[in-house]
Design an enzyme around this catalytic site. Structure first.
Site, PDB file in Angstrom:
ATOM      1  N   LYS A 237     -14.308   0.586  -3.709  1.00 16.15           N
ATOM      2  CA  LYS A 237     -15.377   1.014  -2.794  1.00 16.15           C
ATOM      3  C   LYS A 237     -16.435   1.808  -3.560  1.00 16.15           C
ATOM      4  O   LYS A 237     -17.627   1.618  -3.365  1.00 16.15           O
ATOM      5  CB  LYS A 237     -14.796   1.884  -1.670  1.00 16.15           C
ATOM      6  CG  LYS A 237     -13.919   1.125  -0.704  1.00 16.15           C
ATOM      7  CD  LYS A 237     -13.499   2.046   0.434  1.00 16.15           C
ATOM      8  CE  LYS A 237     -12.350   1.456   1.220  1.00 16.15           C
ATOM      9  NZ  LYS A 237     -11.713   2.419   2.107  1.00 16.15           N
TER      10      LYS A 237
ATOM     11  N   HIS B 110       7.647 -26.807  -1.265  1.00 17.35           N
ATOM     12  CA  HIS B 110       7.006 -27.935  -1.929  1.00 17.35           C
ATOM     13  C   HIS B 110       5.845 -27.487  -2.811  1.00 17.35           C
ATOM     14  O   HIS B 110       5.071 -28.309  -3.295  1.00 17.35           O
ATOM     15  CB  HIS B 110       6.535 -28.959  -0.885  1.00 17.35           C
ATOM     16  CG  HIS B 110       7.698 -29.544  -0.127  1.00 17.35           C
ATOM     17  ND1 HIS B 110       8.237 -30.773  -0.405  1.00 17.35           N
ATOM     18  CD2 HIS B 110       8.459 -29.014   0.868  1.00 17.35           C
ATOM     19  CE1 HIS B 110       9.264 -30.999   0.409  1.00 17.35           C
ATOM     20  NE2 HIS B 110       9.427 -29.941   1.184  1.00 17.35           N
TER      21      HIS B 110
ATOM     22  N   GLU C 236       0.821  -1.202   0.000  1.00 20.52           N
ATOM     23  CA  GLU C 236       0.000   0.000   0.000  1.00 20.52           C
ATOM     24  C   GLU C 236       0.863   1.264   0.000  1.00 20.52           C
ATOM     25  O   GLU C 236       0.432   2.319  -0.439  1.00 20.52           O
ATOM     26  CB  GLU C 236      -0.915  -0.012   1.230  1.00 20.52           C
ATOM     27  CG  GLU C 236      -2.338   0.383   0.915  1.00 20.52           C
ATOM     28  CD  GLU C 236      -3.306   0.086   2.048  1.00 20.52           C
ATOM     29  OE1 GLU C 236      -4.150  -0.795   1.862  1.00 20.52           O
ATOM     30  OE2 GLU C 236      -3.215   0.718   3.108  1.00 20.52           O
TER      31      GLU C 236
HETATM   32  O1  PA5 Z   1      -3.622   1.224   5.966  1.00 26.73           O
HETATM   33  C1  PA5 Z   1      -4.749   1.666   5.752  1.00 26.73           C
HETATM   34  O2  PA5 Z   1      -4.985   2.872   5.767  1.00 26.73           O
HETATM   35  C2  PA5 Z   1      -5.896   0.727   5.476  1.00 26.73           C
HETATM   36  O3  PA5 Z   1      -5.496  -0.583   5.382  1.00 26.73           O
HETATM   37  C3  PA5 Z   1      -6.913   0.822   6.588  1.00 26.73           C
HETATM   38  O4  PA5 Z   1      -6.310   0.485   7.804  1.00 26.73           O
HETATM   39  C4  PA5 Z   1      -8.101  -0.086   6.335  1.00 26.73           C
HETATM   40  O5  PA5 Z   1      -8.680   0.219   5.100  1.00 26.73           O
HETATM   41  C5  PA5 Z   1      -9.147   0.065   7.414  1.00 26.73           C
HETATM   42  O6  PA5 Z   1      -9.565   1.387   7.519  1.00 26.73           O
HETATM   43  P1  PA5 Z   1     -10.277   1.900   8.802  1.00 26.73           P
HETATM   44  O7  PA5 Z   1      -9.358   1.759   9.943  1.00 26.73           O
HETATM   45  O8  PA5 Z   1     -10.627   3.327   8.497  1.00 26.73           O
HETATM   46  O9  PA5 Z   1     -11.517   1.052   8.974  1.00 26.73           O
END
Ligand code: PA5
Length: 449
Positions: free
Chosen positions: A424, A310, A289
């Site tokens: 989303k 394996h 990310e």
């Molecule tokens: O690293 C990030 O920003 C995302 O992985 C969020 O943690 C994830 O989408 C969950 O979001 P939230 O904590 O707002 O529910």
């Protein structure tokens, strides 16, 4: 105290030492940019000095809340997704007995179950059925407070908890970890009077394991959060060095960027301890990310060895030469087990009799490293003295710091995630969420075409 160690010698036949040295100045610039908050995403740098700035007061509050949950629950559900769950799961699975869930339940030591990280109807249905006669509590973790997966699970779990345990007890065993002011999770927590913790504004989800997001579930699991923070604090000092050869975060960031530049587009994080499986998942999110944007970025993947030798061993040894490995190796196991001798020796294993299982594992690691390097796969090795809270804290901070430096070396903003919104938007349009009318029409037209 010892520290984790980074060994890059098995990358040096793939990249030049001189070129690598040229990264010293660049890495330093990136570290200064982080430190001075002058780079992209500079409103999300709260993780940088989190270990040294976490107050004992906060840790004590987290431990007291954990104790309330431990005393009042047989099961605690941690509801969260992505950065709001992977760090906790990584640490809990790494430091818990592999068969804890099959062992007789001890009072004051609840089983931790994760939810809110998928939309599987079977998963949620089986979970709610399992919880029917159980004294359970919920930690609802969401920074935005509006994430669909987590909110859906929490709606089900909260209702069930209140019905089974009564509103008053539910209030004691439901805890929220969310934004200070915004979002539905904050609204509910304030309205219902749940105990809550704040996710600092300037710490993004994937960098939040050392905030209450990770620390509360970890403490509920009976794991020492003081030691976790103390290890991270030690690494905060080590990774501040401006000498690249002494700064493992800067060196790791430099090596992986140079490998990437030379065509190694995929990094495989490797463990030889199945307990580290979720640590690899946490790492994949952290790097995926943070770096996968602007059509750039190393693809982070992971394997559990020797299990996956394996299944994936053939590809790694002999497939397209676009990969490098980073091995997280635990030097000393927490238990001791020897291979027994067998008079009949039908399995032919007497040559191992008397040896520790870990010696066999270490030779599997060494043999694999040599074979993969021969096969054209550069190998980075991170050695961890023991799998415990202190060294996991070090490992977490090391990877976070390296990620910040590495993202800046790559030329991206490591602290945003604009790409995550695309699915989303479509999902909400398809589900006719209020406010998505225009998108709904457009997506229906596209589907019907
Ligand atoms: O690293 C990030 O920003 C995302 O992985 C969020 O943690 C994830 O989408 C969950 O979001 P939230 O904590 O707002 O529910």
């Amino acid at each position: 105290m010892e520290t984790i160690k980074l060994d890059i010698k098995n990358t040096l036949e793939f990249i030049s030492k001189d070129v690598l040295s040229s990264y010293e100045a660049k890495a330093q610039t990136c570290m200064n940019t982080l430190e001075n908050g002058t780079g992209a995403g500079n409103d999300f740098l709260g993780w940088l000095h989190l270990p040294s700035s976490t107050s004992q007061e906060l840790l004590n509050d987290i431990k007291a809340t954990a104790q309330t949950l431990r005393e009042n629950c047989e099961i605690v559900i941690v509801a969260g997704i992505g950065g709001s769950y992977l760090g906790a799961r990584a640490v809990i699975e790494a430091l818990s007995n592999s068969f804890a869930w099959l062992q007789e339940k001890k009072p004051g030591n609840p089983v931790i179950i994760f939810a809110g990280h998928n939309i599987g109807e079977d998963y949620l249905s089986e979970l709610t059925t399992f919880l029917k006669d159980k004294k359970f509590g919920v930690i609802n973790i969401s920074k935005s407070g509006t994430t669909t997966e987590t909110a859906l699970a929490f709606r089900l779990l909260r209702k069930q908890c209140e019905e089974q345990r009564g509103k008053e007890t539910a209030r004691k065993v439901i805890v929220a970890i969310t934004d200070a002011k915004k979002g539905a999770a904050r609204l509910t927590a304030d309205k219902e009077g749940y105990k809550s913790f704040i996710i600092p504004d300037n710490v993004g989800g994937r960098f939040s394991v050392l905030t209450p997001v990770g620390l509360l579930p970890i403490a509920v699991a009976g794991i020492d959060i003081d030691q976790l923070i103390s290890g991270a604090k030690e690494m905060e000092t080590v990774c501040a060095s401006d000498n690249m050869t002494e700064n493992p975060a800067a060196l790791y960031a430099a090596v992986r960027n140079e490998l990437y530049r030379s065509g190694k587009k995929i990094e495989i994080l490797v463990n030889y301890q199945p307990k580290l499986h979720y640590f690899m998942e946490w790492w994949k999110q952290l790097y995926g990310e943070s770096e996968g944007k602007d059509h750039k970025g190393i693809y982070p993947s992971s394997v559990d060895f020797s299990t996956d030798l394996h299944s994936m061993g053939q590809w790694i040894q002999d497939g397209e030469r676009t990969i490098f490995e980073t091995v997280v190796s635990i030097e000393k196991p927490n238990h001791e087990l020897h291979v027994p001798s067998d008079e009949e020796n039908l399995d032919g294993l007497n040559f191992l009799a008397g040896k520790r299982i870990d010696e066999v594992n270490k030779m599997a690691e060494l043999g694999t490293r040599l074979a993969h390097v021969d096969g054209g796969v550069p190998n980075i090795r991170i050695s961890v003295p023991v799998l415990n809270e202190y060294y996991l804290g070090q490992l977490i901070y090391f990877f976070e710091k390296a990620c910040g430096i590495s993202g800046y070396l790559l030329g991206v903003n490591p602290f945003n995630q604009p790409g995550v919104e695309a699915y989303k938007k479509n999902m909400f349009a398809l589900l006719n969420k209020p406010g998505y009318e225009k998108e709904s029409q457009a997506i229906q037209a596209r589907i019907n075409k």
